[in-house]
Design an enzyme around this catalytic site. Structure first.
Site, PDB file in Angstrom:
ATOM      1  CG  ASP A  77     -27.806 -28.902  72.324  1.00 39.06           C
ATOM      2  OD1 ASP A  77     -28.800 -29.007  72.592  1.00 39.06           O
ATOM      3  OD2 ASP A  77     -27.048 -29.890  71.402  1.00 39.06           O
TER       4      ASP A  77
ATOM      5  CE  LYS B  54     -28.942 -35.159  71.731  1.00 42.69           C
ATOM      6  NZ  LYS B  54     -28.538 -35.118  69.823  1.00 42.69           N
TER       7      LYS B  54
ATOM      8  CG  ASP C  88     -28.548 -28.311  68.522  1.00 46.55           C
ATOM      9  OD1 ASP C  88     -28.398 -28.574  69.474  1.00 46.55           O
ATOM     10  OD2 ASP C  88     -29.071 -29.068  67.716  1.00 46.55           O
TER      11      ASP C  88
ATOM     12  CG  ASP D 253     -30.117 -31.579  69.735  1.00 50.38           C
ATOM     13  OD1 ASP D 253     -29.524 -31.211  70.736  1.00 50.38           O
ATOM     14  OD2 ASP D 253     -29.704 -32.510  68.195  1.00 50.38           O
ATOM     15  NE  ARG D 254     -25.906 -32.958  73.053  1.00 49.33           N
ATOM     16  CZ  ARG D 254     -24.577 -33.566  73.358  1.00 49.33           C
ATOM     17  NH1 ARG D 254     -24.348 -33.521  74.956  1.00 49.33           N
ATOM     18  NH2 ARG D 254     -24.008 -34.268  72.976  1.00 49.33           N
TER      19      ARG D 254
ATOM     20  CB  SER E  89     -24.848 -29.440  68.860  1.00 50.09           C
ATOM     21  OG  SER E  89     -25.609 -30.714  70.171  1.00 50.09           O
ATOM     22  CG  HIS E  90     -22.960 -30.577  73.203  1.00 47.88           C
ATOM     23  ND1 HIS E  90     -22.951 -31.279  71.780  1.00 47.88           N
ATOM     24  CD2 HIS E  90     -21.041 -30.666  73.092  1.00 47.88           C
ATOM     25  CE1 HIS E  90     -21.822 -32.102  71.669  1.00 47.88           C
ATOM     26  NE2 HIS E  90     -21.503 -32.144  72.108  1.00 47.88           N
TER      27      HIS E  90
HETATM   28  C1  G16 Z   1     -24.922 -36.164  69.048  1.00 45.09           C
HETATM   29  C2  G16 Z   1     -26.032 -36.927  68.523  1.00 45.09           C
HETATM   30  C3  G16 Z   1     -26.631 -37.814  70.052  1.00 45.09           C
HETATM   31  C4  G16 Z   1     -24.896 -38.414  70.186  1.00 45.09           C
HETATM   32  C5  G16 Z   1     -23.887 -37.881  70.843  1.00 45.09           C
HETATM   33  C6  G16 Z   1     -23.080 -38.238  71.082  1.00 45.09           C
HETATM   34  O1  G16 Z   1     -25.695 -35.019  70.245  1.00 45.09           O
HETATM   35  O2  G16 Z   1     -27.351 -36.702  68.330  1.00 45.09           O
HETATM   36  O3  G16 Z   1     -27.332 -38.395  69.716  1.00 45.09           O
HETATM   37  O4  G16 Z   1     -25.876 -39.219  71.584  1.00 45.09           O
HETATM   38  O5  G16 Z   1     -23.714 -37.111  69.640  1.00 45.09           O
HETATM   39  O6  G16 Z   1     -21.830 -37.573  71.284  1.00 45.09           O
HETATM   40  P1  G16 Z   1     -20.533 -37.694  71.151  1.00 45.09           P
HETATM   41  O7  G16 Z   1     -20.293 -38.792  70.229  1.00 45.09           O
HETATM   42  O8  G16 Z   1     -20.341 -37.110  71.545  1.00 45.09           O
HETATM   43  O9  G16 Z   1     -20.268 -38.820  73.311  1.00 45.09           O
HETATM   44  P2  G16 Z   1     -25.794 -33.636  69.797  1.00 45.09           P
HETATM   45  O10 G16 Z   1     -26.249 -32.697  70.375  1.00 45.09           O
HETATM   46  O11 G16 Z   1     -24.020 -33.436  69.874  1.00 45.09           O
HETATM   47  O12 G16 Z   1     -26.217 -33.594  68.478  1.00 45.09           O
END
Ligand code: G16
Length: 583
Positions: A309, A410, A311, A313-314, A137-138
């Protein structure tokens, strides 16, 4: 069908290419379990070097496939990711291990590239059994950074905890995995490739990474209206957008959708070639890591800026002069304007939802529109059941996530198209839309402080001690003062959630401290880091319409943040005086 070893016929077009045919057998390889293969908030995320250990990735892929038994035999799985370093090697392993486990067909994005929303879209469209998403992801990418593997189920969404727990349990006792070591399959061309494995047909279809997702967006939004906005019409000047893909997976989607389809000039999209190390960028679309976008927006040349980000989704959205739209506000504004989007006009709106730490601006919109509002734990997987049950249309998270029931992830690009639809219909710039919203609903000031990469042990201790302290009944009614501000503690707990659909129960989802005036702060440990601990502090307070709604959020929330730091003693535990990121 006949099988001819070694025959390859590819056409150059993505639509019609053809076969590799050969016959081979699977074999079992002995292995030993690795510690810590427990999926976090959204899949297993670790340093690339961890995944590169012999058998580490093989074990986890096998654990996923074993966890979805018996449906793996004869299944169709979608595979793709953000193209970060080590992706192609892992796609190759998935092909070989899936073939050996009786998977019937893999649908793979060209060169392994699929955004997370596109994976969700494709699983749903082709009624696949599930999908494997390769992303951290990010988190930054490259040989010295992170990789990740996540399983999504047939609804297109991240696997629920029942499945991820089972993957973890299997990973703890695994002693072998099945593989077809000789299977060679190219993912550099679109088309179908057929193999005969253990006497059964195994197919790999490599697809264009963008087309299915583009089609879905065209079904949801009115592209003509958005195109007119972007290009200008009826004496209206062009609406100047700047999109930053941060060298992540959204590049090809941005080019196709915003430039080719919607007519934005090609230099209005930057960093649109996905790179294995994101070109050294930290692909997290917030005010700190997407500072390139913030700087570019500051001089007022652009009407809207957006970053995604790794992937896809953000999303972060900025108005003119880098006017920041807090994700919690973004959710509320979209909720209040969904009738600008054909998908909702046609299909109607059921309920809204947000994760617990997310600012509650959307709750006010739900109340005004008479819609259900759900408060779920952090993690997109918690929205899936509500969507599948037809009770949730739009949801979002403070962590720059916004989306709807069009898929089960998302969706960054969807969020920008949604905002452009609102702007085109309302005819106002971003900042006016926000301030009008606050004038009618009041403003939920919101901020998040991240303390990244701390030592784990003191952070865990801080959470234990804080929970003990704030859940002691004697604290209720206690006054906390900072400057002129006085907060009276009303309630505190460690958030728990019972899913209204399948009644699954989730505990310890963040310590929340609520005050009598509706203000609150929340502490939780991030579930997406690959090592150490990241503490997140979330603070929120509400100002009604016609009061103090235009203040800087950091100024408005300073007293609450200071009280949170004092109660938690975060600086003492973490030895950090300042956060790494403020949103
Ligand atoms: C993931 C989940 C999101 C969540 C985030 C929280 O995001 O898909 O639904 O809000 O993690 O991250 P943390 O636990 O670090 O606060 P992503 O974009 O990393 O897949």
């Amino acid at each position: 069908m006949k099988y001819f070893t070694g025959m390859i016929i590819f056409s150059t077009s993505c639509a019609t290419s053809f076969f590799v045919l050969s016959m081979m057998n699977s074999m079992k390889k002995l292995t030993k379990p690795f510690e810590g293969q427990k999926p976090g908030t959204s899949g297993l995320r670790k340093a690339v070097k961890v995944f590169q250990q012999q058998n580490y990735t093989e074990n986890f892929i096998q654990a996923i496939l074993s966890a979805i038994q018996p449906s793996v035999v004869g299944s169709t799985l979608v595979v793709g990711g953000d193209g970060r370093f080590y992706s192609t090697e892992v796609v190759d392993l998935i092909i070989k291990i899936a073939a050996a486990n009786g998977v019937k067909k893999l649908i793979i994005g060209l060169k392994g590239i699929l955004s997370t929303p596109a994976v969700s879209c494709i699983i749903r469209k082709y009624k696949a059994t599930g999908g494997i998403v390769l992303t951290a992801s990010h988190n930054p990418g490259g040989p010295n950074n992170d990789f990740g593997i996540k399983y999504n189920t047939s609804n297109g969404g991240p696997a629920p905890e029942s499945v991820t727990n089972s993957i973890y349990e299997i990973s703890k006792n695994i002693d072998s995995y099945s593989i077809v070591p000789d299977l060679k399959c190219s993912i550099d061309y679109c088309g179908h490739q057929y193999f005969k494995v253990d006497g059964k047909e195994f197919e790999v279809e490599v697809i264009d990474s963008v087309l299915d997702y583009l089609q879905l967006m065209k079904n949801i939004f009115d592209f003509d209206i958005i195109r007119k906005l972007i290009k200008g019409s009826d004496n209206k000047p062009p609406f100047n957008i700047l999109i930053d893909s941060m060298n992540g997976v959204t590049g090809p989607y941005v080019k196709k959708i915003f430039i080719d389809e919607l007519g934005a000039p090609s230099n209005n999209a930057v960093n649109i070639v996905p790179l294995p190390d994101f070109g050294g960028l930290h692909p997290d679309p917030n005010l700190t890591y997407a500072d390139g976008l913030v700087t570019a927006l500051k001089n007022g040349e652009y009407d809207l800026g957006a970053a995604f980000d790794g992937d896809g989704d953000r999303n972060m959205i900025l108005g003119k002069k880098a006017f920041f739209i807090n994700p919690s506000d973004s959710l509320a504004v979209l909720a209040n304007n969904l009738d600008c989007i054909p998908y909702f006009k046609k299909g109607g709106i059921t309920g809204f939802a947000r994760s617990m730490p997310t600012g509650s601006a959307v709750d006010r919109v739900a109340a005004k529109l008479g819609k259900e509002l759900f408060e779920v734990p952090t993690g997109w997987k918690f929205f899936g059941n509500l969507m599948d049950a037809g009770r949730l249309s739009l949801c979002g998270e403070e962590s720059f996530g916004t989306g709807s029931d069009h898929i089960r992830e998302k969706d960054g690009i969807w969020a920008v198209l949604a905002w452009l639809s609102v702007i085109a219909n309302v005819g106002e710039p971003v900042d006016s839309i926000l301030t009008s919203h606050w004038k009618s609903f009041g403003r939920n000031y919101f901020t998040r402080y991240d303390y990244e990469n701390c030592e784990s042990e003191p952070c865990n201790q801080m959470m234990i001690d804080l929970e003990k302290k704030v859940t002691n009944p004697t604290i209720v009614g206690q006054k906390f003062t900072y400057g002129q501000k006085v907060y009276v503690l009303k309630h505190a707990d460690n958030f728990e959630y019972c899913d209204p659909i399948d009644k699954s129960f989730t505990k310890k989802q963040g310590i929340r401290v609520l005050f009598e005036d509706g203000s609150r702060f929340v502490f939780r440990l991030s579930g997406t880091g690959s090592s150490g601990a990241t503490i997140r502090l979330y603070a929120e307070s509400y100002e009604p319409p016609n009061s103090n709604i235009l203040e800087d959020a950091q100024v408005a929330l300073k007293p609450l943040v200071q009280i949170a730091l004092e109660i938690s003693k975060l600086p003492q535990y973490t030895k950090r005086d300042v956060p790494t990121v403020i949103t």
